[in-house]
Design a protein around this motif. Structure first.
Motif: not given
Length: 273
Positions: A25, A51, A90-94, A115, A117
């Motif tokens: 992610e 990433r 961006i669906n999921r991110a740190c 959303r 991660s």
């Protein structure tokens, strides 16, 4: 790295992207008050390969637009960040947040947990453990403060921010960059708008919902932070299930600039969870 502007609800937010698209992610870095994307520059080259890395200027900071009539409280920043993620696909991110940026990513984590991660809170505001005594005084005297000479205000702000660094030379270089936009009458008004928005009521309410955050979370704090007490970081660790806490013994407030290697190690470990 490349920088671009995106229209988010009628205002332009500036961001730059680094790294490469890979299997993991993206990592999104969110600064606090009164800094900008520059805060993260020492950290970005140290982040894990493969990433996508996104670094933004919040509304009213850095290269992003002045807010005009748009709100600049924690919740408003979080809503704009969510739109920015949508625009970037961006669906999921740190999410990594520093200072008020930590409050922003907390708000997004409770608003849209699917959303997020991973979550990393660096020298983060929390609960009612902020703002500092100096900021509380500035907020209480806003009717007077907003009429003071801009250069006098930026001088006071610069001296206060410098306390958040161990390295005096680094403090001088970075603080000058952070306070420069506020050195005009319009900049003074912008600074007062930001100060007025520094309200712990946001994080008090968010704090009541942190127990439902499912994302693996790392909390990092400087043992000698002059603005935000370690007690706030400990409360965050207790509130978020499974959260880790690293207190950097030699650290003050601006850890992304002064301890990027250690912060990169903590992030690498977090991303493996």
């Amino acid at each position: 790295m490349r920088g671009e502007f995106l229209d988010v609800g009628g205002v332009r937010l500036y961001y730059f992207a680094a790294g490469t698209r890979g299997g993991g992610e993206p990592i999104v870095l969110v600064h606090g008050f009164p800094t900008c994307a520059h805060l993260w520059q020492p950290l970005v080259p140290l982040l894990p390969e493969g990433r996508r890395i996104v670094v933004l200027d919040l509304l009213g900071f850095g290269r992003s637009d002045p807010p005009g009539t748009q709100p600049v409280d924690i919740r408003a920043h979080a809503e704009r960040l969510l739109v920015l993620l949508d625009l970037l696909g961006i669906n999921r991110a740190c999410l990594v947040g520093h200072d008020v940026g930590g409050g922003v990513v907390q708000a997004l984590a409770v608003r849209a947990p699917h959303r997020v991660s991973h979550l990393c809170l660096v020298s983060s505001v929390a609960f009612d453990e902020w703002p500092s005594r100096e900021v509380k005084l500035a907020r209480a005297t806003l009717p007077l403060t907003r009429h003071l000479p801009p250069t006098w205000l930026t001088g006071v702000l610069a001296a206060d921010l410098a306390r958040g660094y161990v390295d005096d030379a680094l403090a001088q270089r970075s603080v000058e960059r952070y306070v420069k936009p506020f050195g005009t009458p319009a900049g003074r008004d912008l600074l007062m708008t930001h100060v007025e928005a520094l309200d712990p009521a946001d994080t008090v309410e968010i704090g009541q919902r942190l127990g439902a955050v499912p994302a693996p979370t790392a909390i990092v704090h400087g043992a000698h932070d002059p603005f935000l007490p370690v007690a706030g970081a400990r409360r965050l660790q207790q509130a978020i299930r499974g959260a880790t806490l690293d207190v950097l013994e030699a650290g003050r407030h601006f850890l992304p600039e002064e301890a990027p290697e250690r912060l990169a190690e903590i992030l690498a470990t977090l991303l493996e969870r």
